[in-house]
Design a protein around this motif. Structure first.
Motif, PDB file in Angstrom:
ATOM      1  N   LYS A   1       0.831  -1.194   0.000  1.00 48.40           N
ATOM      2  CA  LYS A   1       0.000   0.000   0.000  1.00 48.40           C
ATOM      3  C   LYS A   1       0.873   1.255   0.000  1.00 48.40           C
ATOM      4  N   ARG A   2       0.281   2.353  -0.407  1.00 44.19           N
ATOM      5  CA  ARG A   2       1.003   3.613  -0.478  1.00 44.19           C
ATOM      6  C   ARG A   2       1.576   4.002   0.878  1.00 44.19           C
ATOM      7  N   ALA A   3       2.801   4.528   0.852  1.00 45.49           N
ATOM      8  CA  ALA A   3       3.466   4.929   2.095  1.00 45.49           C
ATOM      9  C   ALA A   3       2.720   6.058   2.793  1.00 45.49           C
ATOM     10  N   ASP A   4       2.171   7.014   2.009  1.00 43.17           N
ATOM     11  CA  ASP A   4       1.475   8.134   2.650  1.00 43.17           C
ATOM     12  C   ASP A   4       0.170   7.688   3.298  1.00 43.17           C
ATOM     13  N   LEU A   5      -0.491   6.653   2.721  1.00 46.06           N
ATOM     14  CA  LEU A   5      -1.689   6.111   3.368  1.00 46.06           C
ATOM     15  C   LEU A   5      -1.324   5.420   4.671  1.00 46.06           C
ATOM     16  N   LEU A   6      -0.310   4.559   4.625  1.00 44.42           N
ATOM     17  CA  LEU A   6       0.112   3.861   5.841  1.00 44.42           C
ATOM     18  C   LEU A   6       0.559   4.849   6.915  1.00 44.42           C
ATOM     19  N   LYS A   7       1.131   5.990   6.493  1.00 47.62           N
ATOM     20  CA  LYS A   7       1.589   6.996   7.459  1.00 47.62           C
ATOM     21  C   LYS A   7       0.407   7.599   8.224  1.00 47.62           C
ATOM     22  N   THR A   8      -0.747   7.769   7.544  1.00 43.09           N
ATOM     23  CA  THR A   8      -1.905   8.315   8.260  1.00 43.09           C
ATOM     24  C   THR A   8      -2.361   7.373   9.365  1.00 43.09           C
ATOM     25  N   TYR A   9      -2.166   6.064   9.147  1.00 45.92           N
ATOM     26  CA  TYR A   9      -2.516   5.099  10.181  1.00 45.92           C
ATOM     27  C   TYR A   9      -1.451   5.068  11.280  1.00 45.92           C
ATOM     28  N   THR A  10      -0.201   5.072  10.869  1.00 47.00           N
ATOM     29  CA  THR A  10       0.884   5.014  11.854  1.00 47.00           C
ATOM     30  C   THR A  10       0.872   6.236  12.756  1.00 47.00           C
ATOM     31  N   ASP A  11       0.664   7.411  12.170  1.00 48.23           N
ATOM     32  CA  ASP A  11       0.677   8.648  12.962  1.00 48.23           C
ATOM     33  C   ASP A  11      -0.435   8.681  13.988  1.00 48.23           C
ATOM     34  N   THR A  12      -1.538   7.984  13.709  1.00 47.07           N
ATOM     35  CA  THR A  12      -2.673   7.967  14.641  1.00 47.07           C
ATOM     36  C   THR A  12      -2.752   6.659  15.426  1.00 47.07           C
ATOM     37  N   LEU A  13      -1.688   5.866  15.363  1.00 49.40           N
ATOM     38  CA  LEU A  13      -1.604   4.591  16.088  1.00 49.40           C
ATOM     39  C   LEU A  13      -2.796   3.679  15.753  1.00 49.40           C
ATOM     40  N   ASP A  14      -3.133   3.607  14.470  1.00 46.79           N
ATOM     41  CA  ASP A  14      -4.258   2.813  13.994  1.00 46.79           C
ATOM     42  C   ASP A  14      -3.752   1.439  13.549  1.00 46.79           C
ATOM     43  N   THR A  15      -4.481   0.389  13.924  1.00 47.38           N
ATOM     44  CA  THR A  15      -4.061  -0.970  13.573  1.00 47.38           C
ATOM     45  C   THR A  15      -4.116  -1.236  12.073  1.00 47.38           C
ATOM     46  N   SER A  16      -4.792  -0.390  11.296  1.00 45.15           N
ATOM     47  CA  SER A  16      -4.812  -0.575   9.839  1.00 45.15           C
ATOM     48  C   SER A  16      -3.414  -0.522   9.249  1.00 45.15           C
ATOM     49  N   ALA A  17      -2.468   0.032   9.994  1.00 46.39           N
ATOM     50  CA  ALA A  17      -1.090   0.126   9.503  1.00 46.39           C
ATOM     51  C   ALA A  17      -0.434  -1.235   9.340  1.00 46.39           C
ATOM     52  N   VAL A  18      -0.958  -2.280   9.980  1.00 52.99           N
ATOM     53  CA  VAL A  18      -0.318  -3.595   9.876  1.00 52.99           C
ATOM     54  C   VAL A  18      -0.650  -4.273   8.549  1.00 52.99           C
ATOM     55  N   THR A  19      -1.694  -3.814   7.857  1.00 52.73           N
ATOM     56  CA  THR A  19      -2.077  -4.405   6.574  1.00 52.73           C
ATOM     57  C   THR A  19      -1.255  -3.759   5.479  1.00 52.73           C
ATOM     58  N   LEU A  20      -0.100  -4.335   5.196  1.00 52.55           N
ATOM     59  CA  LEU A  20       0.849  -3.736   4.261  1.00 52.55           C
ATOM     60  C   LEU A  20       0.446  -3.942   2.815  1.00 52.55           C
ATOM     61  N   TYR A  21      -0.231  -5.053   2.514  1.00 52.68           N
ATOM     62  CA  TYR A  21      -0.560  -5.394   1.133  1.00 52.68           C
ATOM     63  C   TYR A  21      -2.065  -5.267   0.904  1.00 52.68           C
ATOM     64  N   PRO A  22      -2.486  -4.905  -0.296  1.00 53.92           N
ATOM     65  CA  PRO A  22      -3.929  -4.880  -0.603  1.00 53.92           C
ATOM     66  C   PRO A  22      -4.531  -6.273  -0.448  1.00 53.92           C
ATOM     67  N   THR A  23      -5.582  -6.370   0.336  1.00 56.81           N
ATOM     68  CA  THR A  23      -6.169  -7.686   0.611  1.00 56.81           C
ATOM     69  C   THR A  23      -6.947  -8.229  -0.576  1.00 56.81           C
ATOM     70  N   TYR A  24      -7.209  -7.399  -1.593  1.00 58.65           N
ATOM     71  CA  TYR A  24      -7.935  -7.852  -2.766  1.00 58.65           C
ATOM     72  C   TYR A  24      -7.009  -8.398  -3.849  1.00 58.65           C
ATOM     73  N   SER A  25      -5.717  -8.506  -3.568  1.00 58.67           N
ATOM     74  CA  SER A  25      -4.774  -9.026  -4.550  1.00 58.67           C
ATOM     75  C   SER A  25      -5.255 -10.363  -5.096  1.00 58.67           C
ATOM     76  N   PRO A  26      -5.377 -10.514  -6.424  1.00 60.72           N
ATOM     77  CA  PRO A  26      -5.928 -11.761  -6.981  1.00 60.72           C
ATOM     78  C   PRO A  26      -5.028 -12.968  -6.789  1.00 60.72           C
ATOM     79  N   PHE A  27      -3.741 -12.747  -6.499  1.00 63.89           N
ATOM     80  CA  PHE A  27      -2.840 -13.871  -6.236  1.00 63.89           C
ATOM     81  C   PHE A  27      -2.343 -13.860  -4.797  1.00 63.89           C
ATOM     82  N   GLY A  28      -3.080 -13.191  -3.931  1.00 62.71           N
ATOM     83  CA  GLY A  28      -2.768 -13.194  -2.511  1.00 62.71           C
ATOM     84  C   GLY A  28      -1.541 -12.379  -2.169  1.00 62.71           C
ATOM     85  N   PHE A  29      -1.045 -12.569  -0.946  1.00 61.50           N
ATOM     86  CA  PHE A  29       0.141 -11.834  -0.511  1.00 61.50           C
ATOM     87  C   PHE A  29       1.011 -12.707   0.388  1.00 61.50           C
TER      88      PHE A  29
END
Length: 835
Positions: free
Chosen positions: A794-822
């Motif tokens: 995922k985009r670094a600036d998106l993950l930063k909005t989660y990290t800066d607010t201590l949001d657990t969404s920051a742990v999801t590094l890869y798009p979960t809709y990837s057709p070949f998984g992660f």
């Protein structure tokens, strides 16, 4: 000889689900392990006695042989089919319980738009509804992973609208699984594999054996056991990483916990243990053929939820000594934090019994099918913080309730041929179907539902528990004609009456014209009608994260009317157009190209997040949301910062356009035989109409950018499969190269901005090498995703909005809709023994 997982462009003539079984079990005995060919007799889509050659069919059908399924070496049937059929997309990861019952879809539509048949009979659906966003949201179709792959002779995948033949949920197509009917011999298989980067250790064993005296008296039994361990591909939890060596929690320090700072394990595969069995049997009693199938499966699975910090379950304890002095201390039931898990204990079973025969000029078929899926839910390694605060004690494991779905279907079908003076006889088929369905929610134990409930998954609330049912009756007529040489015309009309949605009439017209032996044109026009599943109408649950709590509100619940959404869901209506060609440029080369357009009106789609409270949001339009939550009887954790509702609604219209291409070419060389297959799908869904959001929602849209993107861009724009399978003597090698097109989504950052996440086009290489040291034994080594390819992070600036607010969404590094998984590359070895 190793055979390519051949995908044959074929076609479908109109028929009913009941008529299929009349031919299916007679045709497969000699073809249990054969790869499909253009000369193979298909039974899906034809009412003609004895079936129809694939090369003659007027609508697109793709046939998968038993050996082709085996060569995919995928851990489940869903991913095996997805490996072969480009227009069949499998879910790689789901949220919460959806991760334990993955879905799949045809031609980019909903999983609910494809009908699953077993030997031509309707398969019951899962009770485990997918509710947490993404392109597979709302999936409540049949769970294909309760069907053992070793029991399958072949699969016939119709990629065309077929609601007029089968009923309301065949808008995108039909998957007809033809079971083995061998009466002697069998096979035993063992498979072990794991991910290159760790986790996902999988071991499976299966056995198939046939009994009987011949095709007219047989029983074929298959048992399969699969165990899969969890994987973890999540990043560091910013809450954990923010804790320094001077911990704010007395007597604990999360920095000392093993795995720090990767304590949040929510992103990855769950742990799953499955045992499934399938029986297919037939017996000729005089002039009547008796037949039946039976399946029983159990699944025990659990998956991690978001890690909770120690202060998530902390309480102030006040004690008074004998002198009357009081002391206050902070109590931490989990001094090092805790990771709740959602666990299911699922039982799935289905039975079919029927008889068929002839009466004068008429063929008749009468059958009844019953199926039931029960999902018992537990929340473990958790706590009810309200119960602990009020009483000083709480269980750590909870019985959170159950979801139960059942289906009883009876079909009666008749058909015969008439000589009407045309180039060929007219085939007339008539039939009727009656179906009774139930969906039940069992409430959780009192500890799981007390106030805000068990942490991560509160139990089913008493007010939500209940049993819901409906019945419907359908009748159809089908006529297949050959008005002139080289031309086929099929027409079907169907009338259905639902106890909860009223009646409808839908139809389909299909035709094919062979200009030459090497070129044919085919096309279809059809209409469809899909009644929402009972699960879509009545499912309800509360999903609680460390900082959020959302109620999945049932659209038919009285509280939903407070949101201005009327009286629950209404049916979808659809129009399906397709046009294709079948070509034989050379004796060995076959090419099919089919273009299609599918419009679904009043489509049932999950809403975006409707907030009653959102920190940092200046909107003041959460009043109706809060009122609906209260009216539904839900008590949400007051300490979380984000609260609201999700639900399903008929809020928009979609148009899906695409093209399927299939080419097959077997070749023989001095160095051995090579079977080539090239297939592809281009697919684009567009939301053409969005209904106005109810005034009660204020400025919040019913469908936000995330919900729209899940429909339009979260599935790959295209997919191309190339397969080359070489065999000589005792050796064989199968190479698969898959190109996935771009997919993307819109994700809301914690700064109130939507960010586009994307998965760029990627090549995924699969390779299997096999040797047969004896005629009965096959040894294989292989890899799926040989080069360990991962999707873009995922985009670094998106993950930063989660990290800066201590949001657990920051742990999801890869798009979960990837057709070949992660999870990266998966490597395996297997042993097969046939007798």
């Amino acid at each position: 000889m190793s055979c390519v997982p051949l995908v044959v462009g074929a076609e479908l003539a109109l028929m009913s689900s009941g008529a299929i079984a009349a031919d299916a079990e007679l045709q497969v005995a000699a073809a249990d392990t054969q790869v499909a060919s253009l000369e193979e007799i298909i039974v899906t889509g034809t009412r003609r006695s004895g079936g129809l050659q694939a090369s003659e069919s007027p609508a697109p059908i793709q046939v998968i042989g038993a050996e082709a399924l085996s060569e995919t070496s995928r851990p489940d049937l869903i991913s095996s089919i997805a490996q072969i059929v480009p227009s069949f997309t499998a879910q790689a990861f789901g949220g919460d319980m959806a991760n334990q019952t993955l879905s799949a879809k045809l031609r980019g539509l909903s999983p609910n738009h494809a009908l699953v048949l077993i030997n031509g009979k309707r398969r019951h659906t899962t009770a485990n509804l997918a509710v947490l966003g993404g392109p597979f949201q709302g999936g409540a179709a049949a769970d294909l992973n309760f069907i053992p792959a070793a029991s399958i002779a072949r699969i016939e995948v119709l990629t065309d609208g077929a609601a007029a033949q089968y009923g309301t949920d065949a808008i995108a197509g039909v998957i007809n699984i033809i079971l083995k009917s061998g009466y002697e011999g069998g096979s035993v298989d063992s498979n072990y594999g794991k991910y290159f980067d760790g986790g996902g250790d999988s071991i499976s064993h299966s056995g198939n054996i046939g009994f009987g005296s011949g095709p007219e008296a047989f029983a074929n039994l298959t048992v399969e056991v699969r165990n899969k361990q969890r994987s973890n591909r999540g990043g560091a939890d910013p809450r954990v990483a923010a804790v320094n060596s001077t911990t704010p929690y007395p007597n604990s320090n999360v920095t000392l916990v093993r795995g720090y700072p990767f304590l949040n394990k929510i992103v990855g595969d769950p742990e799953i243990k499955t045992v499934v069995s399938m029986l297919n049997a037939g017996y000729k009693l005089g002039s009547v053929d008796l037949y039946g199938t039976a399946s029983v499966g159990t699944k025990k699975a659990n998956s991690f939820q978001n890690y909770r910090m120690p202060n998530r379950a902390s309480f102030t304890k006040v004690t008074t000594d004998s002198d009357g002095d009081t002391t206050t201390e902070k109590v931490y039931p989990y001094p090092f934090g805790f990771s709740p898990r959602e666990a299911i204990d699922e039982t799935d079973m289905g039975f079919t019994g029927g008889a068929r025969g002839t009466a004068g000029e008429w063929n008749w078929d009468l059958a009844t099918t019953w199926g039931r899926d029960e999902v018992d839910i537990a929340t473990i390694d958790s706590i009810n913080t309200d119960l602990y605060a009020d009483t000083g004690a709480s269980p750590t494991s909870f019985d959170s309730g159950a979801y139960i779905a059942s289906q009883l279907t009876t079909n009666f079908d008749v058909s015969r041929e008439y000589n009407v003076g045309m180039a060929g006889p007219m085939n007339l088929a008539l039939g009727a179907e009656k179906r009774y369905e139930t969906y039940e929610l069992e409430q959780g134990d009192p500890a799981s539902t007390y106030k805000s409930g068990a942490s991560s998954f509160p139990g089913v609330q008493p007010g939500d528990a209940g049993r819901h049912s409906r019945h419907n009756v359908g009748v159809y007529a089908d006529v297949a004609l050959t008005p002139i040489d080289k031309m086929l015309v099929d027409a079907a009309i169907r009338f259905e009456d639902y106890s909860d949605f009223g009646n409808t009439t839908i139809g389909k017209l299909t035709s094919r014209y062979d200009f030459t032996p090497n070129f044919a044109l085919r096309g279809t026009v059809s209409t469809g009608f899909r009644a929402p599943t009972l699960a879509e109408s009545y499912y309800t649950a509360t999903n609680v994260g460390p900082s959020s709590a959302f109620v999945q509100l049932a659209p038919n619940a009285p509280a939903a009317s407070l949101l201005g959404l009327g009286d629950g869901l209404k049916p979808e209506k659809s129009t399906n157009l397709s046009l294709g060609v079948v070509m034989h440029p050379t004796d060995m080369l076959t090419v099919t190209v089919d273009a299609y357009q599918i419009e679904v009106r009043d489509r049932v789609v999950g809403s975006g997040s409707l907030f009653s409270q959102f920190v940092g949001d200046t909107k003041e339009d959460g009043t109706a949301i809060s009122a609906a939550i209260a009216a539904n009887g839900n008590v949400l954790d007051p300490t979380v910062t984000t609260r609201g509702i999700n639900l399903f609604a008929n809020g928009l219209t979609t148009r899906t356009r695409g093209v399927d291409v299939v080419m097959t070419l077997p070749q023989t060389y001095d160095f051995g035989r090579v079977d080539y297959s090239l297939s592809g799908n281009v697919n684009k869904t567009k939301v053409t109409k969005v209904n106005a959001s109810p005034a009660e929602l204020g400025s919040q849209p019913l469908y936000d950018k995330t919900a729209i993107a899940d429909l339009e861009t979260a599935s790959p724009q295209y997919r191309v499969n190339f397969v080359a399978s070489w065999s000589r003597d005792i050796y064989s090698v199968t190479l698969r190269e898959t190109l996935f097109g771009k997919s993307s989504a819109q994700e809301l950052g914690n700064d109130g901005t939507y960010y586009e996440t994307k998965v760029d086009p990627a090549f995924i290489t699969d390779l299997e090498v096999s040797v047969k040291p004896t005629p009965s034994i096959t040894l294989s080594l292989g890899a799926n995703n040989l080069f360990n390819v991962y999707p873009d992070k995922k985009r670094a600036d998106l993950l930063k909005t989660y990290t800066d607010t201590l949001d657990t969404s920051a742990v999801t590094l890869y798009p979960t809709y990837s057709p070949f998984g992660f999870n990266g590359g998966y490597y395996y070895g297997k042993v097969s023994y046939s007798f």
